[in-house]
Design a protein around this motif. Structure first.
Motif, PDB file in Angstrom:
ATOM      1  N   SER A 121       0.828  -1.212   0.000  1.00  0.00           N
ATOM      2  CA  SER A 121       0.000   0.000   0.000  1.00  0.00           C
ATOM      3  C   SER A 121       0.859   1.258   0.000  1.00  0.00           C
ATOM      4  CB  SER A 121      -0.969   0.001   1.205  1.00  0.00           C
ATOM      5  OG  SER A 121      -1.867  -1.075   1.102  1.00  0.00           O
ATOM      6  N   LYS A 122       1.894   1.236  -0.848  1.00  0.00           N
ATOM      7  CA  LYS A 122       2.763   2.404  -1.039  1.00  0.00           C
ATOM      8  C   LYS A 122       2.717   2.792  -2.514  1.00  0.00           C
ATOM      9  CE  LYS A 122       5.934   1.422   2.790  1.00  0.00           C
ATOM     10  NZ  LYS A 122       7.360   1.175   3.177  1.00  0.00           N
ATOM     11  N   PRO A 123       1.588   3.367  -2.954  1.00  0.00           N
ATOM     12  CA  PRO A 123       1.425   3.649  -4.386  1.00  0.00           C
ATOM     13  C   PRO A 123       2.432   4.652  -4.934  1.00  0.00           C
ATOM     14  CG  PRO A 123      -0.341   4.680  -3.124  1.00  0.00           C
ATOM     15  CD  PRO A 123       0.393   3.775  -2.180  1.00  0.00           C
ATOM     16  N   ASP A 124       2.859   5.615  -4.116  1.00  0.00           N
ATOM     17  CA  ASP A 124       3.832   6.605  -4.601  1.00  0.00           C
ATOM     18  C   ASP A 124       5.136   5.916  -5.015  1.00  0.00           C
ATOM     19  OD1 ASP A 124       1.941   8.464  -3.987  1.00  0.00           O
ATOM     20  OD2 ASP A 124       2.977   9.297  -2.245  1.00  0.00           O
ATOM     21  N   LYS A 153       0.554   0.920 -12.852  1.00  0.00           N
ATOM     22  CA  LYS A 153       0.328   2.350 -12.634  1.00  0.00           C
ATOM     23  C   LYS A 153      -1.153   2.634 -12.387  1.00  0.00           C
ATOM     24  CE  LYS A 153       2.408   5.747 -14.487  1.00  0.00           C
ATOM     25  NZ  LYS A 153       2.922   6.783 -15.416  1.00  0.00           N
ATOM     26  N   ALA A 156      -2.044   1.654  -8.909  1.00  0.00           N
ATOM     27  CA  ALA A 156      -1.533   2.628  -7.930  1.00  0.00           C
ATOM     28  C   ALA A 156      -2.381   3.895  -7.934  1.00  0.00           C
ATOM     29  CB  ALA A 156      -0.073   2.962  -8.244  1.00  0.00           C
ATOM     30  N   ARG A 157      -2.813   4.342  -9.117  1.00  0.00           N
ATOM     31  CA  ARG A 157      -3.668   5.534  -9.206  1.00  0.00           C
ATOM     32  C   ARG A 157      -5.012   5.300  -8.525  1.00  0.00           C
ATOM     33  NH1 ARG A 157       0.143   9.249 -10.950  1.00  0.00           N
ATOM     34  NH2 ARG A 157       0.747   8.919 -13.122  1.00  0.00           N
ATOM     35  N   GLU A 159      -5.508   3.397  -5.973  1.00  0.00           N
ATOM     36  CA  GLU A 159      -5.255   3.486  -4.532  1.00  0.00           C
ATOM     37  C   GLU A 159      -5.106   4.941  -4.091  1.00  0.00           C
ATOM     38  OE1 GLU A 159      -2.339   1.324  -1.272  1.00  0.00           O
ATOM     39  OE2 GLU A 159      -2.917   0.329  -3.135  1.00  0.00           O
ATOM     40  N   GLN A 160      -4.585   5.775  -4.974  1.00  0.00           N
ATOM     41  CA  GLN A 160      -4.445   7.203  -4.667  1.00  0.00           C
ATOM     42  C   GLN A 160      -5.748   7.978  -4.905  1.00  0.00           C
ATOM     43  OE1 GLN A 160      -1.269   8.124  -7.440  1.00  0.00           O
ATOM     44  NE2 GLN A 160       0.245   8.245  -5.800  1.00  0.00           N
ATOM     45  N   GLU A 161      -6.761   7.286  -5.436  1.00  0.00           N
ATOM     46  CA  GLU A 161      -8.047   7.883  -5.804  1.00  0.00           C
ATOM     47  C   GLU A 161      -7.889   8.932  -6.904  1.00  0.00           C
ATOM     48  OE1 GLU A 161     -10.196   9.184  -2.358  1.00  0.00           O
ATOM     49  OE2 GLU A 161     -10.072   7.229  -1.376  1.00  0.00           O
ATOM     50  N   ARG A 162      -6.919   8.719  -7.779  1.00  0.00           N
ATOM     51  CA  ARG A 162      -6.707   9.588  -8.942  1.00  0.00           C
ATOM     52  C   ARG A 162      -7.281   8.849 -10.156  1.00  0.00           C
ATOM     53  NH1 ARG A 162      -0.411  11.015  -8.512  1.00  0.00           N
ATOM     54  NH2 ARG A 162      -0.855  11.976 -10.551  1.00  0.00           N
ATOM     55  N   ASP A 165      -6.410   9.703 -13.966  1.00  0.00           N
ATOM     56  CA  ASP A 165      -5.087   9.184 -14.327  1.00  0.00           C
ATOM     57  C   ASP A 165      -5.122   7.663 -14.461  1.00  0.00           C
ATOM     58  OD1 ASP A 165      -3.930  11.699 -14.347  1.00  0.00           O
ATOM     59  OD2 ASP A 165      -3.363  11.607 -12.227  1.00  0.00           O
TER      60      ASP A 165
END
Length: 217
Positions: A121-124, A153, A156-157, A159-162, A165
């Motif tokens: 859980s480290k999307p960055d 990617k 990960a986006r 998870e970031q709620e982006r 993207d």
């Protein structure tokens, strides 16, 4: 090849076969045990392969194989949810592949590190390594790697709620692979559809996953 068969092959090369082939036999033994979900035995064979390489007369001849062993150990650790150890092994494998100019091996390692960070859980951090992998994959024009990295990617986006993207990266991934979508593609697509409220599309993708559950990811 069964575990019993591969153990017999390893013993042959230990006792009377060409010992130059022993590291590779040990590596494949690790692969067999990993396929059988026997993490401890798999790791033992991979580590023994590395030790055998390091003791050989020309260890530099086995640089690529040693990198593969380290990468496989990383995957074993990830299976055991030892994610930090997993990343450490992938990075060691990357360093070896970098030193031997093995671009394909480097992309494998960067993809695996990105996936490990996503598991943590480290999307960055995952995005950093996905982008590094994409840069190399684009140079060698490997569409399979590009597909996998764009999917990572997109995950990960999400998870970031982006989500915009995520849609962009997911679209890039789907355009690269013709024919039936992979399980990974369907899974991430379903997650994205659910996250953005498209329940109809989510159900459709889930249904395909259930029907075609034998597809490779």
């Amino acid at each position: 090849c069964s575990p019993a068969d591969i153990v017999a092959i390893v013993e042959y090369y230990k006792e009377k076969g060409d010992r130059q082939l022993l590291p590779e036999a040990l590596y494949y033994a690790g692969r067999v045990f990993r396929t059988c979900n026997d993490a401890l035995e798999a790791r033992r064979y991979f580590l023994t392969a590395i030790e055998t390489i390091d003791k050989s007369d020309v260890p530099e001849d086995f640089t690529r194989l040693k990198g593969k062993c380290l990468s496989q150990i990383g995957s074993v650790y990830l299976f055991q949810e030892l994610c930090e150890e997993s990343v450490r092994m992938y990075q060691k494998a990357f360093d070896l592949n970098h030193d031997s100019s093995d671009t394909i091996g480097m992309v494998f390692n960067l993809r695996d590190v990105a996936n490990a960070y996503l598991t943590m859980s480290k999307p960055d951090s995952s995005l950093i390594y996905s982008d590094r992998g994409l840069a190399l994959a684009e140079n060698i024009r490997d569409t399979l790697f590009l597909n996998e990295l764009y999917l990572l990617k997109a995950a990960a986006r999400i998870e970031q709620e982006r989500y915009n993207d995520a849609h962009e990266d997911y679209s890039k991934a789907t355009l690269l692979i013709k024919g039936k979508p992979t399980i990974a593609q369907l899974s991430i697509g379903a997650r994205l559809a659910y996250a953005t409220g498209d329940t109809s599309e989510c159900r459709k993708m889930a249904s395909v996953m259930i029907t075609d559950g034998n597809l490779h990811d």
